[in-house]
Design a protein around this motif. Structure first.
Motif: not given
Lengths: 493, 352
Positions: A41-42, A48-49, A98-99, A111-113
């Motif tokens: 995870l970057t 970010i929260d 985004y993560v 992937g971007f979350i």
């Protein structure tokens, strides 16, 4: 296996170069408990929260069956989840909160979350455009919040929100709002074009946009109206104007606008038309008074003693008798004092600010009269002029009026009343030439448009406002049918 | 470059404008002219200034000088004054008895040519020397204000016809009309009184109308909006008529002037027992008779003196094509008059 990992690290480092220097750049690797897939995870910790990662992302990714990147769309309970293979997007996404999710086995896919931390100030009361009657909400810094406030008031699909990203460094989101079926197409295109043409690296507030896209940036007059009231924005959108919302700014811009709109408070629409018309006229009088009264004092006392009524003569002469300064210096001294007080009051924290009132009112005002530096008549005049300038409902215009007084004073000293008339001519010429989005700024006064007078110097009742302002050249010039509006069904005939 | 030049000119030329800062000038508020004792000079002039005290009271200060032209007087006075003398504050111009008989045109003319002197200056004549009139101490707001207000309210509410510098000048220049000016008299050091109206032929005073005639004079030359008059009835009873409004219409045929005067008024005071309709009718009749008689007398008097303050010549000119002034001058001497008055008492108060 080991070689691969090194390769991966090297590959990453190309875009990571600058990132790793920052303290808040985080890159953490985990193993899925079921499939033993190693994923990373970057994210930027400041954007970010962490609660979303801890509660929404990590538990699912660690415990559920997770094999390939596409799986996150099923596993992660976050609405905004994307998978892509374009490495150029990485920087933008990370910087937008985004993560980024990577798996060793799929190096080409990311992937971007979404996990943005929303630090939002709660809704507060409007401070600049406060009104006693009417809604008490004001815009805040978050664009999402602001758009929500506007959309709630105009829940129709015709309200279009177009978004732009401006500023090569600030990447500010700017939204243009208009009613698709009402607003003039040329106006929309002009605003769109001007926004796209903005060449400035850091846009931190909507005031930047005001200066960057106005028709004449050398004019002291603002050509875009700014407001912090969602109700006002909804109102002007329905008239066929365009609103510009800038992320990070609690002020929304309105264009095109006219001079008289700067002297109309939105509260005018909440009051009965007779009252609001009266208040508007008072405000216009106050502006004229505020600009002209000190120059007229200087001009009359320096050149035109003939104009002074004989009963006023003794008041003026006795108050001026002991003053060593000529009227212009006397007036400049007081005007500058008031400007200083205003500047000091605006900069100081509220609690210390109270002392300003005492310093200004008692020490400077009374003392300078007692010391014989200024006459008490002028003190009253300057104070009244300052008071009158505060009645302008739009703060930006109030500043302009503050400035305008000084050229008038200067020419009053040079040529007396002739100088004031000269200055007035220059001002009028400037105003007639001024445009807002290509529409005349003095409308409906010049060019004279009688139809638009219904909501200019005075505000006629709503039944008379069946047409949209004609200078906007809207697609639907008629707001409602006058005939139907006249029928009042509850009245027996 | 052109713009730069323009800006330079603007800034440099501004030095050419004369600055008159209110507290650094001596403002002339009144002026009086008398005939000079020394025959070398034409007149002796007195200029009245106001000096405002810190407690807002006013000291009247007068300076006198001799000269042939109005300019000479100002030059004379400037020698005595601590600040430059300016004329823009002039309110009252007084002419002494001797100089009014000799002619005052050159002096009034110079007022008209001075752009800083307004048109609402009151030009008056005085019974005694103008210098003495200006040297009194009237009221607390200064002599010129006192005299100015005295005439002003007498025009508005009493029997002085509307007059000021502009009107006097018009009356002088208009052919077929003659000038008249109010006349004042100093009765004590702190009292001044209106005593009548000076009639002029051209710019020379020829006669003075006493106070008793002023009511009828105003009926003829001006209109009343708020007048007062007492009517004497048969049994020695008096009725006071208030709020008099009057208009007059003058029609001149070849050698006959028909003057119609309309008066509306209210009876406010009555010394008799009961103010019946009959009495009101009587009051109307009496007033009509009196106005007709007195006005006729005045017109005859003007005819004898050869002056025409009513402006009959002017009125005839407006009503007749091919009007000839030369012929009019002879015609006026033989002009016949007919005065018709119509009085209407509108109410007599609320008690019947």
């Amino acid at each position: 296996m080991k070689n691969k990992r090194i390769k991966e690290d090297i590959q990453h480092k190309e875009w990571e170069q600058s990132f790793i220097k920052s303290k808040d750049f985080k890159k953490i690797f985990y193993y899925n408990q079921k499939t033993d897939v190693r994923f990373g995870l970057t994210f930027m910790a400041t954007l970010i929260d962490e609660n979303i990662i801890q509660d929404g992302i990590l538990p699912n990714l660690l415990e559920d069956e997770f094999r390939e990147i596409e799986d996150i769309k099923q596993l992660v309970p976050v609405a905004d989840v994307q998978v892509c293979d374009d490495p150029s997007l990485i920087e933008q996404k990370l910087m937008n909160g985004y993560v980024m999710l990577t798996i060793e086995t799929e190096l080409k896919h990311f992937g971007f979350i979404a996990a943005q931390k929303e630090i939002v100030r709660g809704l507060s009361q409007p401070e600049v455009e406060f009104s006693v009657i009417g809604p008490k909400e004001a815009f805040v810094e978050s664009m999402g919040q602001n758009l929500n406030l506007i959309r709630k008031r105009l829940p129709v699909k015709e309200l279009i929100i177009e978004e732009f990203t401006l500023g090569s460094l600030s990447k500010t989101s700017v939204a243009m709002l208009y009613m698709e079926n009402i607003t003039n197409e040329d106006n929309i295109n002009t605003v769109r074009q001007r926004l796209k043409n903005v060449k400035f690296d850091a846009i931190t507030d909507s005031s930047y946009i005001v200066q960057l896209i106005s028709d004449n940036s050398n004019s002291p007059f603002p050509q875009l109206l700014d407001t912090e009231r969602p109700d006002r924005v909804a109102g002007i959108l329905a008239e066929g104007k365009i609103a510009i919302v800038v992320d990070g700014s609690p002020h929304v811009l309105i264009t095109p606008t006219t001079l008289v709109e700067f002297f109309s408070s939105f509260e005018d629409y909440f009051l009965n038309w007779i009252l609001s018309s009266f208040f508007r006229l008072i405000r216009l009088f106050a502006v004229a008074f505020s600009i002209l009264v000190t120059p007229i004092y200087v001009a009359t006392l320096s050149y035109h003693y003939e104009l002074i009524p004989k009963d006023l003569m003794s008041t003026l002469i006795t108050s001026r008798r002991e003053i060593p300064l000529p009227p212009i210096l006397e007036a400049l001294f007081l005007e500058l004092t008031i400007e200083l007080l205003r500047e000091a009051g605006a900069r100081l924290p509220t609690k210390v600010g109270q002392t300003i009132g005492i310093v200004g009112g008692i020490v400077i005002g009374t003392a300078s009269v007692e010391a014989g530096l200024t006459s008490n008549v002028l003190l009253i005049i300057v104070a009244l002029a300052a008071l009158a300038s505060f009645t302008t409902p739009v703060y930006r215009m109030g500043n302009t009026i503050r400035l305008l007084r000084f050229p008038f004073l200067f020419f009053a000293e040079l040529w007396g009343l002739l100088g004031i008339v000269f200055c007035f001519c220059v001002l009028l010429t400037h105003l007639t030439r001024l445009t807002s989005l290509g529409r005349p700024f003095l409308e409906p006064l010049y060019p004279p448009r009688v139809v638009d007078m219904k909501d200019a110097l005075i505000r006629l009742p709503f039944e008379k406002q069946s047409r949209r302002p004609i200078y906007l050249r809207t697609k639907k010039p008629i707001r409602f049918s006058k005939k139907k509006a006249k029928k009042q069904k509850d009245i027996d005939e | 470059m052109k713009k730069l030049l323009l800006i330079c000119l603007v800034l440099l030329l501004s030095g050419c404008v004369d600055k008159e800062i209110l507290d650094d000038i001596n403002i002339e508020v009144g002026v009086g002219y008398d005939l000079a004792e020394d025959p070398k000079d034409k007149y002796r002039g007195t200029i009245l200034f106001q000096e405002f005290q810190p407690d807002k009271s006013v000291i009247n200060r007068t300076f006198s000088g001799n000269g042939k032209l109005r300019q000479d007087l100002i030059i004379d006075v400037t020698r005595q004054s601590s600040e430059p003398v300016v004329t823009g504050g002039l309110k009252v111009a007084v002419f002494g008895p001797k100089i009014s008989k000799l002619g005052i045109y050159d002096l009034i003319d110079s007022f008209q040519r001075d752009p800083s002197i307004g048109a609402r200056v009151f030009v008056i004549t005085s019974e005694d020397k103008a210098e003495d009139l200006l040297k009194g101490e009237y009221g607390t707001r200064g002599n010129s204000t006192y005299i100015y207000n005295l005439i002003q309210h007498n025009i508005e509410h009493r029997d002085i016809p509307k007059t000021n510098l502009h009107l006097a000048f018009r009356n002088y220049h208009e052919r077929g009309r003659d000038m008249f000016l109010p006349r004042l008299k100093k009765i004590a050091n702190d009292k001044v009184e209106l005593i009548g109206i000076s009639l002029f032929e051209k710019d020379k005073e020829v006669d003075i109308l006493p106070l008793e005639d002023l009511f009828f004079f105003k009926l003829l030359v001006d209109k009343y909006s708020e007048g007062n008059f007492d009517v004497q009835l048969k049994k020695g009873d008096l009725a006071a008529i208030k709020s008099i409004k009057s208009t007059h219409k003058i029609k001149i045929t070849d050698n006959h002037a028909a003057i119609n005067i309309n008066i509306e008024g209210i009876v406010r005071e009555y010394t008799g027992t009961k103010l019946t309709t009959a009495v009101v009718k009587d009051v109307e009749k009496k007033l009509e008779k009196k106005v007709e008689r007195e006005c006729l007398k005045l017109l005859k008097k003007f005819q004898e003196l050869g002056v025409d303050p009513v402006g009959l010549g002017q009125i005839k000119k407006t009503q007749h094509r091919n009007f000839d002034y030369k012929k009019w001058e002879d015609d006026y001497k033989t002009l016949g008059f007919e005065v018709k008055c119509n009085v209407n008492i509108e109410e007599t108060g609320i008690i019947e």
